[in-house]
Design an enzyme around this catalytic site. Structure first.
Site, PDB file in Angstrom:
ATOM      1  N   TYR A 123      -5.347   0.885  -1.281  1.00  0.00           N
ATOM      2  CA  TYR A 123      -5.352  -0.334  -0.864  1.00  0.00           C
ATOM      3  C   TYR A 123      -6.959  -0.440  -1.493  1.00  0.00           C
ATOM      4  O   TYR A 123      -7.526  -1.077  -1.200  1.00  0.00           O
ATOM      5  CB  TYR A 123      -5.176   0.008   0.173  1.00  0.00           C
ATOM      6  CG  TYR A 123      -5.859  -1.601   1.202  1.00  0.00           C
ATOM      7  CD1 TYR A 123      -4.257  -2.360   1.632  1.00  0.00           C
ATOM      8  CD2 TYR A 123      -6.580  -1.010   2.114  1.00  0.00           C
ATOM      9  CE1 TYR A 123      -4.990  -2.952   2.264  1.00  0.00           C
ATOM     10  CE2 TYR A 123      -6.607  -2.144   3.264  1.00  0.00           C
ATOM     11  CZ  TYR A 123      -6.015  -3.221   3.106  1.00  0.00           C
ATOM     12  OH  TYR A 123      -6.341  -4.406   3.836  1.00  0.00           O
TER      13      TYR A 123
ATOM     14  N   THR B   6       0.535  -0.807  -0.110  1.00  0.00           N
ATOM     15  CA  THR B   6       0.417   0.040  -0.265  1.00  0.00           C
ATOM     16  C   THR B   6       0.603   1.192   0.216  1.00  0.00           C
ATOM     17  O   THR B   6       2.064   0.945   0.170  1.00  0.00           O
ATOM     18  CB  THR B   6      -0.974  -0.469   1.376  1.00  0.00           C
ATOM     19  OG1 THR B   6      -2.036   0.872   0.879  1.00  0.00           O
ATOM     20  CG2 THR B   6       0.010   0.431   2.881  1.00  0.00           C
TER      21      THR B   6
ATOM     22  N   GLN C 190      -5.920   6.057   1.832  1.00  0.00           N
ATOM     23  CA  GLN C 190      -5.553   4.778   1.040  1.00  0.00           C
ATOM     24  C   GLN C 190      -6.150   4.516  -0.398  1.00  0.00           C
ATOM     25  O   GLN C 190      -7.460   3.029  -0.078  1.00  0.00           O
ATOM     26  CB  GLN C 190      -6.242   3.384   2.600  1.00  0.00           C
ATOM     27  CG  GLN C 190      -5.325   4.095   4.065  1.00  0.00           C
ATOM     28  CD  GLN C 190      -5.254   2.927   4.095  1.00  0.00           C
ATOM     29  OE1 GLN C 190      -5.075   1.412   4.161  1.00  0.00           O
ATOM     30  NE2 GLN C 190      -5.911   2.476   5.841  1.00  0.00           N
TER      31      GLN C 190
END
Length: 337
Positions: free
Chosen positions: A154, A93, A151
């Site tokens: 991800y 990530t 994120q």
């Protein structure tokens, strides 16, 4: 299904959840094929499996490379026997706002975190479908249902895994296949992800509290491998709350996360580690193990996970209590003048 003596593949087995899963499988007496990139982490995982009573073989593979994954699967069958279970865990990530992630970095996260699952699943199916048996377990996340800031790569990959898995499940059902696939949605976990994930932030990354130990996830993933009849398992009260909240009030969650999502993922007064496993493994010379740096703040168990595993029992108990309450009220009503 007991996993004793079964051949189980774990991707991302060198650290974090994958490492905890490998250790748990060793305790089950399984023959564990460990797939990852980091030499030190893989060596440590192999020792863990052996100490717990299992048998381990190491396969140094980047899951973003389908040919390497397929070759590893074929080698596993030669060295350990037919693969009974394949557990996809590997990911990478970048912690950063979307526009601070380069296209190359975003593509790399997608290739590992999403396509790594697709390639692992394909390699497993190529071997399992002719035998008409086998189990594939996808390690998911609450973020497969509800995305958060910092994120995007991800979260996008986890959403994609969920969509891919649901499509594949319907195909297996349409073919009346004996191969089963299930997904386990996990909460925030105390893993090395926050020590070796590439970040563009000035402060060290952290899981969004409440935080659980990786053994909580490992227990759920192994249970799912043994009981693949459920399409999805939820681990942790925060996962259940996130998924249900997204179903009920997604716009409210948007505003809440816009206000708190960045701050809740950063540690005050602590700079980033400076380590990154995006392009190269971080655990080549150092074994990071299963745990990250948040042991003191992490929960070793989850009541909600037990409820998820025993949903039928809980539902039956709730129905029994409701019936008993209704009978008590009816009895009391009869005594009224």
């Amino acid at each position: 299904m007991s996993l004793h003596g079964k051949v189980v593949v774990v991707t991302g087995a060198s650290g974090g959840v994958g490492r905890a899963v490998a250790r748990r499988l060793g305790a089950e007496g399984a023959k564990v094929a460990l797939i990852a990139r980091g030499e030190a982490g893989l060596a440590g995982a192999s020792v863990d499996v052996g100490v717990e009573g299992g048998v381990a073989k190491v396969y140094e593979v980047d899951v973003a490379d389908y040919d390497r994954v397929r070759q590893a699967a074929q080698q596993i069958e030669v060295e350990l026997g037919p693969i009974d279970v394949w557990i996809n865990v590997a990911f990478t990530t970048v912690f950063a706002p979307f526009m601070k992630i380069s296209p190359e970095e975003f593509e790399r996260v997608t290739r590992v975190t999403y396509l790594g699952y697709v390639w692992g699943t394909r390699a497993a199916l190529e071997l399992m479908r002719p035998r008409d048996r086998g189990v594939i377990v996808q390690a998911g996340s609450a973020l497969a249902h509800r995305s958060i800031p910092l994120q995007s790569a991800y979260c996008g990959a986890k959403h994609a895994i969920k969509g891919f898995t649901e499509a594949l499940r319907t195909e297996l059902l349409a073919d009346d296949s004996g191969v089963r696939i299930t997904m386990v949605q996990l909460p925030a976990l105390n893993t090395p992800q926050f020590d070796w994930g590439l970040t563009r932030m000035r402060r060290h990354a952290q899981p969004v509290p409440p935080i659980y130990q990786p053994e909580v996830a490992a227990e759920a993933l192994v249970f799912a491998a043994e009981h693949p009849e459920r399409k999805e398992y939820w681990v942790g009260g925060s996962t259940a709350a996130t998924i249900l909240g997204q179903r009920i009030a997604p716009a409210l969650l948007d505003r809440y996360l816009a206000r708190t999502g960045v701050r809740s993922q950063l540690v005050d007064g602590k700079p980033p580690s400076g380590v990154s496993n995006l392009w190269e493994p971080a655990d080549t010379d150092r074994d990071y193990g299963a745990h990250g740096g948040f042991d003191e703040r992490s929960h070793p168990r989850s009541v909600q996970t037990w409820l998820s595993r025993h949903r039928r029992l809980v539902t039956t108990g709730a129905a029994g209590l409701a019936t008993a309450a209704a009978l008590a009220l009816w009895s009391a009503a009869k005594r009224l003048p």
